[in-house]
Scaffold this active site. Sequence first.
Site, PDB file in Angstrom:
ATOM      1  N   PHE A 120       0.880  -1.158   0.000  1.00  0.00           N
ATOM      2  CA  PHE A 120       0.000   0.000   0.000  1.00  0.00           C
ATOM      3  C   PHE A 120       0.924   1.216   0.000  1.00  0.00           C
ATOM      4  O   PHE A 120       2.063   1.123   0.467  1.00  0.00           O
ATOM      5  CB  PHE A 120      -0.870  -0.002   1.266  1.00  0.00           C
ATOM      6  CG  PHE A 120      -2.317  -0.334   1.003  1.00  0.00           C
ATOM      7  CD1 PHE A 120      -2.709  -1.063  -0.100  1.00  0.00           C
ATOM      8  CD2 PHE A 120      -3.305   0.091   1.885  1.00  0.00           C
ATOM      9  CE1 PHE A 120      -4.043  -1.363  -0.324  1.00  0.00           C
ATOM     10  CE2 PHE A 120      -4.633  -0.202   1.664  1.00  0.00           C
ATOM     11  CZ  PHE A 120      -5.011  -0.928   0.559  1.00  0.00           C
ATOM     12  N   GLN A 234      -9.193  13.523   5.489  1.00  0.00           N
ATOM     13  CA  GLN A 234      -8.536  13.068   4.260  1.00  0.00           C
ATOM     14  C   GLN A 234      -9.524  13.094   3.092  1.00  0.00           C
ATOM     15  O   GLN A 234     -10.597  12.501   3.174  1.00  0.00           O
ATOM     16  CB  GLN A 234      -8.039  11.640   4.466  1.00  0.00           C
ATOM     17  CG  GLN A 234      -7.241  11.114   3.309  1.00  0.00           C
ATOM     18  CD  GLN A 234      -6.480   9.861   3.696  1.00  0.00           C
ATOM     19  OE1 GLN A 234      -7.070   8.890   4.172  1.00  0.00           O
ATOM     20  NE2 GLN A 234      -5.175   9.878   3.514  1.00  0.00           N
ATOM     21  N   HIS A 236     -10.125  11.962  -0.671  1.00  0.00           N
ATOM     22  CA  HIS A 236      -9.659  11.042  -1.702  1.00  0.00           C
ATOM     23  C   HIS A 236      -9.790  11.785  -3.033  1.00  0.00           C
ATOM     24  O   HIS A 236     -10.782  12.475  -3.259  1.00  0.00           O
ATOM     25  CB  HIS A 236     -10.537   9.789  -1.676  1.00  0.00           C
ATOM     26  CG  HIS A 236     -10.004   8.646  -2.456  1.00  0.00           C
ATOM     27  ND1 HIS A 236     -10.028   8.630  -3.822  1.00  0.00           N
ATOM     28  CD2 HIS A 236      -9.419   7.484  -2.069  1.00  0.00           C
ATOM     29  CE1 HIS A 236      -9.485   7.493  -4.237  1.00  0.00           C
ATOM     30  NE2 HIS A 236      -9.106   6.786  -3.205  1.00  0.00           N
ATOM     31  N   LEU A 250     -16.489   6.200  -3.959  1.00  0.00           N
ATOM     32  CA  LEU A 250     -15.080   6.096  -4.300  1.00  0.00           C
ATOM     33  C   LEU A 250     -14.815   5.477  -5.670  1.00  0.00           C
ATOM     34  O   LEU A 250     -15.428   4.484  -6.027  1.00  0.00           O
ATOM     35  CB  LEU A 250     -14.405   5.225  -3.245  1.00  0.00           C
ATOM     36  CG  LEU A 250     -12.953   5.540  -2.980  1.00  0.00           C
ATOM     37  CD1 LEU A 250     -12.837   6.903  -2.310  1.00  0.00           C
ATOM     38  CD2 LEU A 250     -12.356   4.482  -2.080  1.00  0.00           C
ATOM     39  N   GLU A 253      -8.232   3.835  -6.306  1.00  0.00           N
ATOM     40  CA  GLU A 253      -6.924   4.260  -6.772  1.00  0.00           C
ATOM     41  C   GLU A 253      -6.344   3.266  -7.772  1.00  0.00           C
ATOM     42  O   GLU A 253      -5.475   3.589  -8.582  1.00  0.00           O
ATOM     43  CB  GLU A 253      -5.970   4.380  -5.574  1.00  0.00           C
ATOM     44  CG  GLU A 253      -5.355   5.724  -5.460  1.00  0.00           C
ATOM     45  CD  GLU A 253      -5.514   6.326  -4.073  1.00  0.00           C
ATOM     46  OE1 GLU A 253      -5.021   7.437  -3.888  1.00  0.00           O
ATOM     47  OE2 GLU A 253      -6.110   5.717  -3.184  1.00  0.00           O
ATOM     48  N   ARG A 284      -1.794  10.825  -2.794  1.00  0.00           N
ATOM     49  CA  ARG A 284      -3.221  11.130  -2.724  1.00  0.00           C
ATOM     50  C   ARG A 284      -3.475  12.617  -2.489  1.00  0.00           C
ATOM     51  O   ARG A 284      -4.322  13.224  -3.146  1.00  0.00           O
ATOM     52  CB  ARG A 284      -3.830  10.325  -1.574  1.00  0.00           C
ATOM     53  CG  ARG A 284      -5.294  10.524  -1.423  1.00  0.00           C
ATOM     54  CD  ARG A 284      -5.823   9.751  -0.248  1.00  0.00           C
ATOM     55  NE  ARG A 284      -5.824   8.314  -0.493  1.00  0.00           N
ATOM     56  CZ  ARG A 284      -6.297   7.423   0.364  1.00  0.00           C
ATOM     57  NH1 ARG A 284      -6.792   7.815   1.500  1.00  0.00           N
ATOM     58  NH2 ARG A 284      -6.267   6.141   0.081  1.00  0.00           N
ATOM     59  N   HIS A 349     -13.172  11.525   2.729  1.00  0.00           N
ATOM     60  CA  HIS A 349     -12.990  10.068   2.817  1.00  0.00           C
ATOM     61  C   HIS A 349     -12.768   9.562   4.238  1.00  0.00           C
ATOM     62  O   HIS A 349     -13.246   8.504   4.601  1.00  0.00           O
ATOM     63  CB  HIS A 349     -11.795   9.706   1.938  1.00  0.00           C
ATOM     64  CG  HIS A 349     -11.532   8.243   1.830  1.00  0.00           C
ATOM     65  ND1 HIS A 349     -12.508   7.333   1.481  1.00  0.00           N
ATOM     66  CD2 HIS A 349     -10.384   7.518   2.014  1.00  0.00           C
ATOM     67  CE1 HIS A 349     -11.981   6.118   1.455  1.00  0.00           C
ATOM     68  NE2 HIS A 349     -10.712   6.201   1.784  1.00  0.00           N
ATOM     69  N   ARG A 384      -3.483   9.855   6.773  1.00  0.00           N
ATOM     70  CA  ARG A 384      -3.655   8.439   7.129  1.00  0.00           C
ATOM     71  C   ARG A 384      -3.044   7.535   6.060  1.00  0.00           C
ATOM     72  O   ARG A 384      -3.245   7.742   4.870  1.00  0.00           O
ATOM     73  CB  ARG A 384      -5.142   8.121   7.237  1.00  0.00           C
ATOM     74  CG  ARG A 384      -5.443   6.655   7.484  1.00  0.00           C
ATOM     75  CD  ARG A 384      -6.928   6.388   7.460  1.00  0.00           C
ATOM     76  NE  ARG A 384      -7.476   6.426   6.128  1.00  0.00           N
ATOM     77  CZ  ARG A 384      -7.839   5.349   5.425  1.00  0.00           C
ATOM     78  NH1 ARG A 384      -7.696   4.149   5.939  1.00  0.00           N
ATOM     79  NH2 ARG A 384      -8.359   5.472   4.224  1.00  0.00           N
TER      80      ARG A 384
END
Length: 578
Positions: A120, A234, A236, A250, A253, A284, A349, A384
């Site tokens: 990730f 956060q 997105h 969403l 990604e 991001r 997000h 995050r």
Amino acid sequence: MNQRRLTAGVLVIGTGAAGLRAAIELAESGQQVLCVGKRRRDDAHTVLAAGGINAALGTMDSQDSWQQHAADTIAEAYHLADPKVVELLAREAPAAIADLVDYGAVLAREPDGRLTQRYFGAHTYRRTCFAGDYTGREIQRTLVRRAAEAGVQMRDDVYVTRLLVHEGRAFGAYGFDVDDGTRQVILADAVILAAGGHTRIWRRSSSRRDENTGDAMRLAADAGCRLRDMELVQFHPTGMITPEEAAGTLVTEAVRGEGGILRNADGERFMERYDPERLELSTRDRIALANYTEIAEGRGTPAGGVLLDVTHLDRETILERLPRMYRQFVDVAMLDITQTPMEVAPTAHYSMGGVWVDAETHQTDVAGLYAVGECATGLHGANRLGGNSLVECLVFGKIVGAEAARWSASLDAQVRDRAVIAAADDEVAELLAQRGGTEFARPLQRAVRDLMSECAGVVRSEAGLAEGLTRLDAVADRLDTMEVRPDIAGFDDLVHAFDLKGSVLAARATLDCALERRETRGAHNRVDFPDQDPALAVNLLWRPDEPVGREAVGDPSPEVAALIAGRDEMPVAGRLLE
Ligand SMILES: Cc1cc2nc3c(=O)[nH]c(=O)nc-3n(C[C@H](O)[C@H](O)[C@H](O)COP(=O)(O)OP(=O)(O)OC[C@H]3O[C@@H](n4cnc5c(N)ncnc54)[C@H](O)[C@@H]3O)c2cc1C
């Protein structure tokens, strides 16, 4: 007026991953536990989590360690994460995954049986476990089943309107049955708040409708707790923008990971200007800012988005590698992404701020009251890392379960304050008496979302935030004239009215803290203060009607500090960021 009285050793508010994990711990240690939620337990927000859950297991990269997991988390948090929280999480994460597997969760494995772990974004090693594209669903399913086996009493129909507190000590909660309106007085030795975040107070949010409305923040603040870092949200970079009812959903990604290209309405590949080397594989926060800027400066589509294009990819590749996205656009927008670019814009997000908690116990400012999961703070700082929130729910869910059990066992007597219960009852009664008001909660909720999107979105300024507060005051003034009219179909109107109260408080805390953070750091972009201010490497504390306070951030342990110092800039190719 119908009223039911329930008693529980420990009351858990929230049936997402955090609440369920806490409830399991309690039930397995012999405590009587009641776990309540305002929506179906198999459909809590946790179900939406897709990408994965982190723990330094070293199944793929044996060099990984809890110390490196902690170093990655702290380094990417722009110096605002609490090192004690981070280190505890990283140390306990492997055991949390072991528990999950023991409960029967089916996670992806290598042919030789090892758990598969993938990259990730911003993690040094592969440490993200997953269950296809449905990690949250698998975790939720597993925890619901385990909780039932452990004897956790669960209710999906209780809306909690107030925490019951006497002289700084929690003794239960007040609420109502969302189907028939029956008032619920729930008396308990301890209360665990696991009621999620506040990202639904923006017009575009990756949450579903009616969740993450800021309830946890209102409940905690009304009970006397401090909130922390509420401005740190956060965004997105890619959420759907149409149809309106799906706005914010969403767009993973992975679309960019597979070669998706971002273009503005003029057809320009604008990431060439913002991050010429990494382009769509940039971080991001940068892509969210780029998308926002293109739209704000008039280069967006008429509907207010930018285009994310995969039409140059082979149709088979899209169907094979992005099946969920293909289906999502067909189902929701009747759009074939193999033929037509997707219209996207930044979407709120994740709430990195929330209820202040003690690093080790997650106790709040109120004795016997704990907060855990997305509603708590400390782990993520100003940014995050993907995959850290699910494991936060498990690690700290277990810890608060044990802490609440300990607190309950230590009590000689529990005081129940009738005046406090009566005040909670009056609050519901007053709202229900507002029949014949002038407007319903939904349009007011929409006004909150609009003002938060326009005044406290991806990019903020002193003037915009001040305007947001003025507009919020106007909404707050209209709460007293709101029409609340339950009908034969249920008490949805009352639910929306309380959701709105939560949103108004969460919005105020966010705006106040965003004004106070006169710098740009992580997810918080101030156009009038574009640089980081070393004096603001602090957490911000909020209480209603008090000036915003500051709290120093501690230091990591020497071994973790050494790893932070030695960290290199990380490649992004092949690393998902969710
Ligand atoms: C699209 C998406 C993808 C994500 N992907 C990942 C990922 O890959 N990895 C990762 O680690 N994280 C991911 N996240 C984040 C993660 O899913 C959440 O942070 C986490 O699931 C939050 O769990 P929780 O238990 O704290 O809260 P929730 O799951 O939000 O549960 C909140 C509970 O509180 C209850 N509740 C709320 N208000 C009240 C009230 N007033 N009265 C009674 N009950 C109430 C609700 O009914 C619910 O049961 C993702 C999030 C989204 C939106």
